[in-house]
Design a protein around this motif. Structure first.
Motif, PDB file in Angstrom:
ATOM      1  N   VAL A  13       1.642 -27.137  25.304  1.00 40.43           N
ATOM      2  CA  VAL A  13       2.382 -26.301  24.361  1.00 40.43           C
ATOM      3  C   VAL A  13       2.268 -26.914  22.976  1.00 40.43           C
ATOM      4  O   VAL A  13       2.607 -28.086  22.777  1.00 40.43           O
ATOM      5  N   THR A  15       3.352 -25.240  19.913  1.00 35.20           N
ATOM      6  CA  THR A  15       4.467 -24.842  19.052  1.00 35.20           C
ATOM      7  C   THR A  15       5.624 -24.436  19.963  1.00 35.20           C
ATOM      8  O   THR A  15       5.412 -24.138  21.145  1.00 35.20           O
ATOM      9  N   THR A  17       7.765 -22.489  22.229  1.00 34.10           N
ATOM     10  CA  THR A  17       7.258 -21.324  22.955  1.00 34.10           C
ATOM     11  C   THR A  17       8.257 -20.883  24.024  1.00 34.10           C
ATOM     12  O   THR A  17       8.873 -21.714  24.687  1.00 34.10           O
ATOM     13  N   PHE A 244       3.474 -15.510  27.259  1.00 40.53           N
ATOM     14  CA  PHE A 244       3.895 -16.515  26.281  1.00 40.53           C
ATOM     15  C   PHE A 244       4.248 -15.871  24.943  1.00 40.53           C
ATOM     16  O   PHE A 244       3.567 -14.948  24.485  1.00 40.53           O
ATOM     17  N   TYR A 245       5.296 -16.415  24.344  1.00 43.71           N
ATOM     18  CA  TYR A 245       5.653 -16.065  22.966  1.00 43.71           C
ATOM     19  C   TYR A 245       5.666 -17.384  22.200  1.00 43.71           C
ATOM     20  O   TYR A 245       6.676 -18.079  22.123  1.00 43.71           O
ATOM     21  N   GLY A 246       4.493 -17.728  21.674  1.00 45.52           N
ATOM     22  CA  GLY A 246       4.277 -19.018  21.048  1.00 45.52           C
ATOM     23  C   GLY A 246       2.817 -19.385  21.186  1.00 45.52           C
ATOM     24  O   GLY A 246       1.958 -18.512  21.344  1.00 45.52           O
ATOM     25  N   SER A 247       2.520 -20.664  21.143  1.00 42.01           N
ATOM     26  CA  SER A 247       1.129 -21.124  21.221  1.00 42.01           C
ATOM     27  C   SER A 247       0.987 -22.151  22.333  1.00 42.01           C
ATOM     28  O   SER A 247       1.653 -23.191  22.325  1.00 42.01           O
TER      29      SER A 247
END
Length: 280
Positions: A13, A15, A17, A244-247
Protein backbone atom coordinates in the motif's frame (compact mmCIF):
# COMPACT_ATOMS: atom_id res chain seq x y z
CA UNK A 1 -18.62 -33.26 -0.67
CA UNK A 2 -16.30 -31.63 1.81
CA UNK A 3 -13.63 -29.18 0.68
CA UNK A 4 -10.74 -27.32 2.25
CA UNK A 5 -10.10 -24.01 0.52
CA UNK A 6 -8.55 -20.63 0.87
CA UNK A 7 -6.42 -17.88 -0.56
CA UNK A 8 -3.34 -15.83 0.22
CA UNK A 9 -3.24 -12.19 -0.93
CA UNK A 10 -0.44 -9.69 -0.59
CA UNK A 11 -0.38 -5.93 -1.16
CA UNK A 12 2.05 -3.05 -0.93
CA UNK A 13 0.00 0.00 0.00
CA UNK A 14 1.59 3.26 -1.12
CA UNK A 15 -1.05 5.79 0.03
CA UNK A 16 -3.83 5.61 2.66
CA UNK A 17 -6.27 3.16 1.10
CA UNK A 18 -9.67 1.65 1.82
CA UNK A 19 -10.11 -1.95 0.61
CA UNK A 20 -13.41 -3.76 0.15
CA UNK A 21 -12.79 -7.51 0.41
CA UNK A 22 -15.08 -10.34 -0.78
CA UNK A 23 -13.27 -13.69 -0.47
CA UNK A 24 -15.22 -15.67 2.16
CA UNK A 25 -17.47 -18.59 1.25
CA UNK A 26 -21.18 -17.80 1.35
CA UNK A 27 -23.45 -19.42 3.92
CA UNK A 28 -26.20 -21.23 2.02
CA UNK A 29 -28.56 -24.12 2.69
CA UNK A 30 -26.49 -26.40 0.45
CA UNK A 31 -23.14 -24.81 1.28
CA UNK A 32 -22.35 -25.13 4.97
CA UNK A 33 -19.24 -23.42 6.37
CA UNK A 34 -17.85 -25.87 8.93
CA UNK A 35 -14.90 -23.70 9.99
CA UNK A 36 -13.02 -20.67 8.72
CA UNK A 37 -10.38 -18.11 9.61
CA UNK A 38 -9.34 -14.74 8.24
CA UNK A 39 -5.92 -13.40 9.24
CA UNK A 40 -4.69 -9.96 8.20
CA UNK A 41 -1.05 -9.13 8.92
CA UNK A 42 -0.25 -6.67 10.35
CA UNK A 43 -3.61 -6.70 12.13
CA UNK A 44 -6.27 -4.39 10.72
CA UNK A 45 -9.91 -4.40 11.73
CA UNK A 46 -12.05 -5.98 9.00
CA UNK A 47 -15.46 -4.32 9.31
CA UNK A 48 -18.14 -6.77 8.02
CA UNK A 49 -21.23 -5.99 5.96
CA UNK A 50 -23.74 -8.58 4.74
CA UNK A 51 -25.55 -7.30 1.65
CA UNK A 52 -29.28 -7.88 2.17
CA UNK A 53 -30.09 -8.36 -1.50
CA UNK A 54 -27.39 -10.96 -2.21
CA UNK A 55 -26.05 -12.33 1.06
CA UNK A 56 -22.51 -11.35 0.05
CA UNK A 57 -20.12 -10.72 2.91
CA UNK A 58 -17.99 -7.63 2.28
CA UNK A 59 -15.25 -6.48 4.64
CA UNK A 60 -13.90 -2.95 4.76
CA UNK A 61 -10.23 -2.49 5.64
CA UNK A 62 -8.64 0.93 6.18
CA UNK A 63 -4.94 0.58 5.34
CA UNK A 64 -2.02 2.90 5.99
CA UNK A 65 1.06 2.71 3.73
CA UNK A 66 2.98 -0.52 4.20
CA UNK A 67 2.95 -4.22 3.28
CA UNK A 68 -0.02 -6.45 4.12
CA UNK A 69 -0.94 -10.10 3.73
CA UNK A 70 -4.44 -11.59 3.91
CA UNK A 71 -4.97 -15.31 4.56
CA UNK A 72 -8.39 -16.98 4.39
CA UNK A 73 -9.03 -20.67 5.09
CA UNK A 74 -12.27 -22.62 5.37
CA UNK A 75 -13.77 -26.08 5.36
CA UNK A 76 -17.02 -26.39 3.42
CA UNK A 77 -19.69 -29.07 3.24
CA UNK A 78 -21.19 -28.80 -0.25
CA UNK A 79 -24.38 -30.65 -1.21
CA UNK A 80 -25.33 -30.56 -4.90
CA UNK A 81 -28.83 -31.31 -6.14
CA UNK A 82 -29.07 -33.24 -9.41
CA UNK A 83 -32.25 -33.05 -11.45
CA UNK A 84 -33.53 -34.04 -14.86
CA UNK A 85 -33.01 -30.96 -17.06
CA UNK A 86 -36.01 -31.94 -19.21
CA UNK A 87 -38.27 -30.96 -16.34
CA UNK A 88 -36.71 -27.55 -15.70
CA UNK A 89 -38.75 -24.90 -17.50
CA UNK A 90 -38.57 -21.16 -17.92
CA UNK A 91 -40.96 -18.88 -16.04
CA UNK A 92 -42.97 -16.11 -17.72
CA UNK A 93 -41.97 -12.67 -16.50
CA UNK A 94 -45.46 -12.28 -15.02
CA UNK A 95 -44.63 -15.05 -12.50
CA UNK A 96 -41.02 -14.20 -11.68
CA UNK A 97 -40.72 -12.99 -8.05
CA UNK A 98 -40.24 -9.24 -7.86
CA UNK A 99 -36.96 -9.62 -5.96
CA UNK A 100 -35.54 -11.58 -8.93
CA UNK A 101 -36.46 -8.99 -11.58
CA UNK A 102 -33.22 -6.94 -11.22
CA UNK A 103 -31.38 -9.95 -12.67
CA UNK A 104 -33.44 -9.58 -15.83
CA UNK A 105 -32.28 -6.05 -16.66
CA UNK A 106 -29.18 -4.97 -18.61
CA UNK A 107 -26.21 -4.06 -16.41
CA UNK A 108 -22.78 -2.48 -16.80
CA UNK A 109 -21.05 -5.61 -18.14
CA UNK A 110 -24.12 -7.45 -19.47
CA UNK A 111 -25.77 -5.32 -22.16
CA UNK A 112 -28.60 -7.71 -22.95
CA UNK A 113 -30.45 -4.99 -24.87
CA UNK A 114 -27.59 -4.78 -27.39
CA UNK A 115 -27.49 -8.53 -28.06
CA UNK A 116 -31.22 -9.32 -27.92
CA UNK A 117 -31.67 -9.62 -31.68
CA UNK A 118 -28.80 -12.11 -31.99
CA UNK A 119 -29.93 -14.08 -28.93
CA UNK A 120 -33.45 -14.56 -30.25
CA UNK A 121 -32.22 -15.48 -33.73
CA UNK A 122 -29.67 -17.99 -32.39
CA UNK A 123 -31.50 -19.47 -29.39
CA UNK A 124 -35.15 -18.48 -29.78
CA UNK A 125 -36.17 -21.78 -31.38
CA UNK A 126 -33.97 -24.07 -29.26
CA UNK A 127 -36.27 -25.59 -26.65
CA UNK A 128 -36.90 -23.71 -23.43
CA UNK A 129 -35.63 -23.72 -19.89
CA UNK A 130 -32.53 -25.74 -19.08
CA UNK A 131 -32.18 -26.94 -22.67
CA UNK A 132 -31.94 -23.36 -23.92
CA UNK A 133 -29.38 -22.46 -21.26
CA UNK A 134 -27.30 -25.50 -22.22
CA UNK A 135 -27.43 -24.36 -25.86
CA UNK A 136 -26.17 -20.91 -24.78
CA UNK A 137 -23.24 -22.46 -22.89
CA UNK A 138 -22.44 -24.74 -25.83
CA UNK A 139 -22.41 -21.79 -28.24
CA UNK A 140 -20.05 -19.77 -26.00
CA UNK A 141 -17.73 -22.75 -25.54
CA UNK A 142 -17.60 -23.37 -29.31
CA UNK A 143 -17.35 -19.76 -30.54
CA UNK A 144 -15.33 -17.89 -27.87
CA UNK A 145 -11.67 -18.71 -27.28
CA UNK A 146 -10.56 -19.00 -23.66
CA UNK A 147 -7.48 -16.80 -23.84
CA UNK A 148 -5.66 -15.39 -20.81
CA UNK A 149 -4.86 -11.72 -21.14
CA UNK A 150 -7.45 -11.13 -23.85
CA UNK A 151 -9.64 -8.92 -21.66
CA UNK A 152 -9.43 -6.50 -18.75
CA UNK A 153 -11.64 -4.97 -16.08
CA UNK A 154 -13.43 -2.82 -18.66
CA UNK A 155 -14.36 -5.69 -21.02
CA UNK A 156 -18.11 -6.18 -21.36
CA UNK A 157 -20.19 -9.00 -22.80
CA UNK A 158 -20.63 -7.01 -26.00
CA UNK A 159 -16.83 -6.72 -26.31
CA UNK A 160 -16.42 -10.46 -25.75
CA UNK A 161 -19.08 -11.21 -28.34
CA UNK A 162 -17.26 -8.98 -30.85
CA UNK A 163 -13.73 -10.20 -30.11
CA UNK A 164 -14.68 -13.86 -29.58
CA UNK A 165 -12.08 -14.26 -26.80
CA UNK A 166 -12.04 -13.92 -23.03
CA UNK A 167 -11.58 -15.58 -19.64
CA UNK A 168 -14.08 -17.06 -17.18
CA UNK A 169 -15.41 -13.63 -16.17
CA UNK A 170 -16.18 -12.85 -19.81
CA UNK A 171 -17.77 -16.26 -20.48
CA UNK A 172 -20.07 -15.72 -17.50
CA UNK A 173 -21.00 -12.19 -18.60
CA UNK A 174 -21.88 -13.39 -22.08
CA UNK A 175 -24.01 -16.26 -20.75
CA UNK A 176 -25.86 -13.85 -18.44
CA UNK A 177 -26.40 -11.42 -21.31
CA UNK A 178 -27.91 -14.00 -23.65
CA UNK A 179 -30.16 -15.35 -20.88
CA UNK A 180 -31.50 -11.91 -19.95
CA UNK A 181 -32.06 -11.06 -23.59
CA UNK A 182 -34.34 -14.12 -23.77
CA UNK A 183 -36.29 -13.16 -20.64
CA UNK A 184 -34.42 -15.47 -18.24
CA UNK A 185 -33.05 -13.85 -15.06
CA UNK A 186 -29.34 -14.56 -14.62
CA UNK A 187 -26.69 -13.55 -12.11
CA UNK A 188 -22.90 -13.58 -11.80
CA UNK A 189 -21.19 -15.95 -9.32
CA UNK A 190 -17.63 -15.69 -8.01
CA UNK A 191 -16.28 -18.92 -6.59
CA UNK A 192 -13.60 -21.36 -5.55
CA UNK A 193 -13.57 -24.19 -8.11
CA UNK A 194 -11.97 -27.59 -7.64
CA UNK A 195 -9.83 -28.92 -10.52
CA UNK A 196 -9.44 -25.44 -12.03
CA UNK A 197 -6.00 -25.23 -13.68
CA UNK A 198 -4.24 -23.02 -12.82
CA UNK A 199 -6.03 -22.39 -9.54
CA UNK A 200 -7.58 -18.93 -9.16
CA UNK A 201 -10.90 -17.38 -8.29
CA UNK A 202 -13.44 -18.62 -10.84
CA UNK A 203 -16.50 -16.97 -12.41
CA UNK A 204 -19.66 -18.86 -13.37
CA UNK A 205 -23.32 -17.86 -13.51
CA UNK A 206 -26.80 -18.92 -12.44
CA UNK A 207 -30.11 -18.77 -14.31
CA UNK A 208 -33.53 -18.61 -12.66
CA UNK A 209 -35.65 -21.47 -13.97
CA UNK A 210 -38.74 -23.11 -12.55
CA UNK A 211 -38.59 -20.99 -9.42
CA UNK A 212 -34.97 -21.84 -8.48
CA UNK A 213 -31.42 -20.83 -9.37
CA UNK A 214 -29.36 -23.27 -11.47
CA UNK A 215 -25.62 -23.13 -12.01
CA UNK A 216 -23.91 -22.95 -15.43
CA UNK A 217 -20.29 -22.67 -16.58
CA UNK A 218 -19.59 -22.12 -20.28
CA UNK A 219 -15.84 -22.58 -19.76
CA UNK A 220 -16.16 -26.28 -18.76
CA UNK A 221 -13.06 -25.85 -16.59
CA UNK A 222 -14.40 -27.30 -13.32
CA UNK A 223 -17.10 -29.76 -12.20
CA UNK A 224 -20.33 -27.91 -11.46
CA UNK A 225 -20.87 -29.79 -8.22
CA UNK A 226 -17.54 -28.57 -6.84
CA UNK A 227 -18.26 -24.84 -7.17
CA UNK A 228 -18.09 -23.05 -3.80
CA UNK A 229 -19.83 -19.70 -4.06
CA UNK A 230 -18.16 -16.55 -2.70
CA UNK A 231 -20.43 -13.83 -4.01
CA UNK A 232 -23.28 -13.16 -6.40
CA UNK A 233 -24.51 -10.08 -8.22
CA UNK A 234 -25.77 -8.58 -11.45
CA UNK A 235 -22.24 -8.79 -12.88
CA UNK A 236 -18.59 -8.77 -11.79
CA UNK A 237 -18.86 -5.25 -10.39
CA UNK A 238 -20.80 -6.69 -7.43
CA UNK A 239 -18.41 -9.55 -6.66
CA UNK A 240 -14.79 -8.36 -7.05
CA UNK A 241 -12.58 -10.18 -4.54
CA UNK A 242 -10.81 -6.88 -3.73
CA UNK A 243 -11.72 -3.29 -4.58
CA UNK A 244 -9.38 -0.42 -3.70
CA UNK A 245 -9.87 3.27 -3.05
CA UNK A 246 -6.28 4.43 -2.92
CA UNK A 247 -2.99 3.21 -4.36
CA UNK A 248 -1.71 -0.36 -3.98
CA UNK A 249 0.68 -2.74 -5.71
CA UNK A 250 -0.76 -6.30 -5.68
CA UNK A 251 1.66 -9.17 -5.03
CA UNK A 252 1.25 -12.65 -6.56
CA UNK A 253 -1.78 -14.39 -5.02
CA UNK A 254 -2.52 -18.04 -4.39
CA UNK A 255 -5.95 -19.72 -4.35
CA UNK A 256 -6.67 -23.37 -3.55
CA UNK A 257 -9.46 -25.87 -2.99
CA UNK A 258 -9.04 -29.58 -2.25
CA UNK A 259 -11.38 -32.40 -1.24
CA UNK A 260 -11.20 -33.42 2.42
CA UNK A 261 -10.39 -37.06 3.26
CA UNK A 262 -10.96 -38.30 -0.26
CA UNK A 263 -14.53 -36.97 -0.25
CA UNK A 264 -14.42 -36.36 -3.99
CA UNK A 265 -13.45 -38.54 -6.93
CA UNK A 266 -10.06 -37.25 -8.20
CA UNK A 267 -10.96 -38.41 -11.71
CA UNK A 268 -14.16 -36.33 -11.90
CA UNK A 269 -14.25 -33.95 -14.86
CA UNK A 270 -16.65 -31.46 -16.35
CA UNK A 271 -19.37 -33.31 -18.23
CA UNK A 272 -22.09 -32.55 -20.75
CA UNK A 273 -24.40 -35.06 -19.05
CA UNK A 274 -27.79 -33.95 -17.77
CA UNK A 275 -26.67 -32.60 -14.39
CA UNK A 276 -28.13 -29.56 -12.67
CA UNK A 277 -26.75 -27.98 -9.54
CA UNK A 278 -29.15 -25.86 -7.56
CA UNK A 279 -28.00 -22.66 -5.95
CA UNK A 280 -28.66 -21.82 -2.31
Amino acid sequence: MKFSLGCHLGYEVTTPTTMILNIEAMRLDRQQVQSESLIISPFVEAEPHWAIESGNLYRRLVLEPGEYTIDYRAEIDLVASREDPAGIAEMPVSRIPLEVLPYLYPSRYCQSDLLARFAWREFGEIGTGHDRMTAICNWIYQHVDYLSGSSDSATSAYDTFSQRAGVCRDFAHLGITFARALGIPARFISSYAWQLVPQDFHAVFEAYLGGRWYLFDATRLAPLDSIVRIGMGRDAADTAFATFYGSVVPQPKSVWIEPVDGAADPAREWTTEAVSVVGG
